[in-house]
Design a protein around this motif. Structure first.
Motif, PDB file in Angstrom:
ATOM      1  N   SER A 187       0.584  -1.151  -0.117  1.00 51.33           N
ATOM      2  CA  SER A 187       0.172   0.159   0.125  1.00 51.33           C
ATOM      3  C   SER A 187       0.686   1.233   0.137  1.00 51.33           C
ATOM      4  CB  SER A 187      -0.949  -0.071   1.321  1.00 51.33           C
ATOM      5  OG  SER A 187      -0.188   0.073   2.461  1.00 51.33           O
ATOM      6  N   SER A 188       2.205   1.274  -0.135  1.00 50.94           N
ATOM      7  CA  SER A 188       3.013   2.576  -0.030  1.00 50.94           C
ATOM      8  C   SER A 188       4.325   2.062  -0.338  1.00 50.94           C
ATOM      9  CB  SER A 188       3.138   2.827   1.619  1.00 50.94           C
ATOM     10  OG  SER A 188       3.820   1.817   2.314  1.00 50.94           O
ATOM     11  N   PRO A 189       4.901   3.033  -0.966  1.00 46.54           N
ATOM     12  CA  PRO A 189       6.131   2.790  -1.798  1.00 46.54           C
ATOM     13  C   PRO A 189       7.223   2.151  -1.134  1.00 46.54           C
ATOM     14  CG  PRO A 189       6.033   4.865  -1.581  1.00 46.54           C
ATOM     15  CD  PRO A 189       4.757   4.148  -1.260  1.00 46.54           C
ATOM     16  N   TRP A 190       7.434   2.321   0.306  1.00 48.28           N
ATOM     17  CA  TRP A 190       8.378   1.784   1.173  1.00 48.28           C
ATOM     18  C   TRP A 190       8.102   0.319   1.540  1.00 48.28           C
ATOM     19  CZ3 TRP A 190       5.930   6.208   2.177  1.00 48.28           C
ATOM     20  CH2 TRP A 190       4.980   6.210   3.037  1.00 48.28           C
ATOM     21  N   CYS A 191       6.669   0.016   1.816  1.00 46.54           N
ATOM     22  CA  CYS A 191       6.228  -1.470   1.770  1.00 46.54           C
ATOM     23  C   CYS A 191       6.511  -2.133   0.478  1.00 46.54           C
ATOM     24  CB  CYS A 191       4.709  -1.470   2.065  1.00 46.54           C
ATOM     25  SG  CYS A 191       4.392  -0.812   3.639  1.00 46.54           S
ATOM     26  N   GLY A 192       6.496  -1.280  -0.682  1.00 52.00           N
ATOM     27  CA  GLY A 192       6.758  -1.952  -2.102  1.00 52.00           C
ATOM     28  C   GLY A 192       8.163  -2.256  -2.124  1.00 52.00           C
ATOM     29  N   ASP A 193       9.118  -1.419  -1.703  1.00 52.22           N
ATOM     30  CA  ASP A 193      10.389  -1.782  -1.788  1.00 52.22           C
ATOM     31  C   ASP A 193      10.864  -2.923  -1.091  1.00 52.22           C
ATOM     32  OD1 ASP A 193      10.787   0.628  -3.073  1.00 52.22           O
ATOM     33  OD2 ASP A 193      11.515   1.933  -1.359  1.00 52.22           O
ATOM     34  N   LEU A 194      10.359  -3.160   0.076  1.00 51.43           N
ATOM     35  CA  LEU A 194      10.445  -4.409   0.876  1.00 51.43           C
ATOM     36  C   LEU A 194       9.859  -5.704   0.141  1.00 51.43           C
ATOM     37  CD1 LEU A 194      11.762  -5.740   3.306  1.00 51.43           C
ATOM     38  CD2 LEU A 194       9.842  -5.117   4.571  1.00 51.43           C
ATOM     39  N   VAL A 195       8.806  -5.608  -0.546  1.00 59.16           N
ATOM     40  CA  VAL A 195       7.982  -6.820  -0.991  1.00 59.16           C
ATOM     41  C   VAL A 195       8.872  -6.971  -2.347  1.00 59.16           C
ATOM     42  CG1 VAL A 195       6.005  -7.164  -2.379  1.00 59.16           C
ATOM     43  CG2 VAL A 195       5.630  -6.225  -0.157  1.00 59.16           C
ATOM     44  N   VAL A 196       9.493  -6.161  -2.973  1.00 65.42           N
ATOM     45  CA  VAL A 196      10.172  -6.525  -4.206  1.00 65.42           C
ATOM     46  C   VAL A 196      11.411  -7.113  -3.731  1.00 65.42           C
ATOM     47  CG1 VAL A 196      11.716  -5.639  -6.018  1.00 65.42           C
ATOM     48  CG2 VAL A 196       9.261  -4.674  -5.573  1.00 65.42           C
TER      49      VAL A 196
ATOM     50  N   LEU B 258      -1.549 -12.394  -0.017  1.00 69.47           N
ATOM     51  CA  LEU B 258      -1.176 -11.413   1.219  1.00 69.47           C
ATOM     52  C   LEU B 258      -0.790 -10.155   0.879  1.00 69.47           C
ATOM     53  CD1 LEU B 258       2.313 -12.204   2.341  1.00 69.47           C
ATOM     54  CD2 LEU B 258       1.630 -13.379   0.192  1.00 69.47           C
ATOM     55  N   GLN B 259      -0.688  -9.089   1.781  1.00 72.90           N
ATOM     56  CA  GLN B 259      -0.293  -8.069   1.597  1.00 72.90           C
ATOM     57  C   GLN B 259       0.430  -7.290   2.681  1.00 72.90           C
ATOM     58  OE1 GLN B 259      -4.245  -6.672   0.423  1.00 72.90           O
ATOM     59  NE2 GLN B 259      -3.852  -4.888   1.900  1.00 72.90           N
ATOM     60  N   LEU B 260       1.374  -6.248   2.184  1.00 74.96           N
ATOM     61  CA  LEU B 260       1.954  -5.432   3.366  1.00 74.96           C
ATOM     62  C   LEU B 260       1.341  -4.209   3.572  1.00 74.96           C
ATOM     63  CD1 LEU B 260       3.978  -4.890   5.517  1.00 74.96           C
ATOM     64  CD2 LEU B 260       5.658  -4.600   3.831  1.00 74.96           C
ATOM     65  N   THR B 261       0.544  -3.618   4.548  1.00 73.56           N
ATOM     66  CA  THR B 261      -0.281  -2.404   4.515  1.00 73.56           C
ATOM     67  C   THR B 261      -0.506  -1.793   5.767  1.00 73.56           C
ATOM     68  OG1 THR B 261      -2.315  -1.701   3.599  1.00 73.56           O
ATOM     69  CG2 THR B 261      -2.605  -3.568   4.693  1.00 73.56           C
ATOM     70  N   GLU B 262      -1.218  -1.019   6.074  1.00 69.36           N
ATOM     71  CA  GLU B 262      -1.433  -0.137   7.205  1.00 69.36           C
ATOM     72  C   GLU B 262      -2.167  -0.735   8.075  1.00 69.36           C
ATOM     73  OE1 GLU B 262      -0.671   3.137   3.931  1.00 69.36           O
ATOM     74  OE2 GLU B 262      -1.987   1.490   4.163  1.00 69.36           O
ATOM     75  N   PHE B 263      -1.770  -0.997   9.295  1.00 73.32           N
ATOM     76  CA  PHE B 263      -3.097  -1.364  10.406  1.00 73.32           C
ATOM     77  C   PHE B 263      -3.331   0.029  10.891  1.00 73.32           C
ATOM     78  CE2 PHE B 263      -0.468  -5.427  11.780  1.00 73.32           C
ATOM     79  CZ  PHE B 263      -0.784  -6.053  10.553  1.00 73.32           C
ATOM     80  N   PRO B 264      -4.742  -0.229  11.734  1.00 75.60           N
ATOM     81  CA  PRO B 264      -5.281  -1.558  12.294  1.00 75.60           C
ATOM     82  C   PRO B 264      -5.979  -2.102  11.246  1.00 75.60           C
ATOM     83  CG  PRO B 264      -6.532   0.365  13.095  1.00 75.60           C
ATOM     84  CD  PRO B 264      -5.360   0.912  12.207  1.00 75.60           C
TER      85      PRO B 264
END
Length: 299
Positions: free
Chosen positions: A99-108, A144-150
């Motif tokens: 959901s955010s570019p820094w999350c995208g960097d880690l996912v890549v 799965l995804q990496l995104t903002e909680f809660p």
């Protein structure tokens, strides 16, 4: 021969430099970690860590030992992962959202590691839009995804927190708050806060885009947006303000937008989530890689 608990305790403590967090990662007590480290230090013959009430840090010998052991352990874990994958058949396609570019960097980065360990499995990556953060998961478009909680949904499993980011307020560069060194949540009562359209849980909206300040003052609501670029355009035009992670300033340099840090807002946590009914070996393997990379980046 080096005891497994001693080895794990040493490597994790060398990365965390905190006995409590080390114990949490290893699912043991802090006393067990301390005991394992003392046993290893007796084996080596010199201290591996400096410890005070204020900090824990590696000694020169400890640092060299970590540099020697970490690559070997990584190689062993990678070999074991490949053997498990071969035995369990980690193949097919894994679809991962962010959901955010820094999350995208880690996912890549995680996808690159995953492909090496599991060459029989493809990884597809896509951005999750602001207006429908859970829709792709529920539609079966993502695994799965990496995104903002809660996130608190009965059909979705939440994994560990990967990032904890301080908040900032995005304002037009000509806005009065743009000249402040920091802002308060109470300042939102004197602004117009962007609102979000689409299928977004109400509790998520209240956490990120509240309708009232902590003191109960109403926060005026502005135009509804569904995509991040819309938010930037509305903010730069002076129509609204918006909450964001402070890190966004490094990724979204937009003419006419200023990021002012909050002094009293809770941080934004980003974590992993996946459909509860669709957890599998591919998902678990990817989650493990993301957690390892995130931990290594904090060391």
């Amino acid at each position: 021969m080096l005891d497994r608990v001693e080895l794990e305790s040493f490597l994790v403590l060398a990365e965390e430099l905190h006995f409590g967090r080390t114990a949490q990662r290893l699912h043991v007590t802090t006393g067990r970690v301390s005991q394992a480290i003392k046993q290893l230090e007796r084996r080596v013959g010199v201290p591996l860590f400096e410890r005070t009430s204020r900090f824990v840090r590696l000694t020169a010998v400890g640092s060299r030992l970590y540099d020697d052991l970490r690559p070997a352990c990584d190689q062993i874990e990678a070999g074991l992962a490949r053997a498990i994958a071969s035995g369990r058949g980690i193949r097919g396609v894994l679809r991962v959202g962010y959901s955010s570019p820094w999350c995208g960097d880690l996912v890549v980065r995680a996808a690159d590691v995953f492909r090496v360990r599991h060459p029989g499995c493809e990884v597809h990556i896509q951005e999750v839009q602001l207006r429908d953060p859970l829709g792709p998961l529920r539609a079966g478009e993502l695994d799965l995804q990496l995104t903002e909680f809660p996130i608190d949904e009965p059909d979705i499993t939440t994994g560990p927190v990967i990032y904890t980011e301080p908040r900032a307020l995005m304002v037009a560069s000509g806005h009065p708050l743009a000249r402040h060194e920091s802002v308060s949540l109470e300042d939102l009562a004197e602004t117009t806060l962007v609102s979000i359209s689409g299928q977004v849980p109400a509790y998520w909206l209240e956490y990120h885009y509240p309708r009232h300040t902590p003191a109960g003052r109403p926060i005026p609501q502005g135009p509804a947006v569904g995509f991040w670029q819309e938010t930037l355009s509305h903010v730069s035009a002076g129509k609204v303000v918006s909450t964001a992670a402070a890190r966004a300033a490094h990724y979204f340099s937009h003419p006419g937008v200023t990021y002012v840090p909050y002094r009293d807002a809770p941080p934004i946590e980003y974590g992993l989530l996946w459909p509860a009914a669709a957890e599998n070996t591919r998902v678990r393997a990817f989650v493990h890689i993301v957690c390892d990379l995130a931990t290594a980046s904090r060391a």
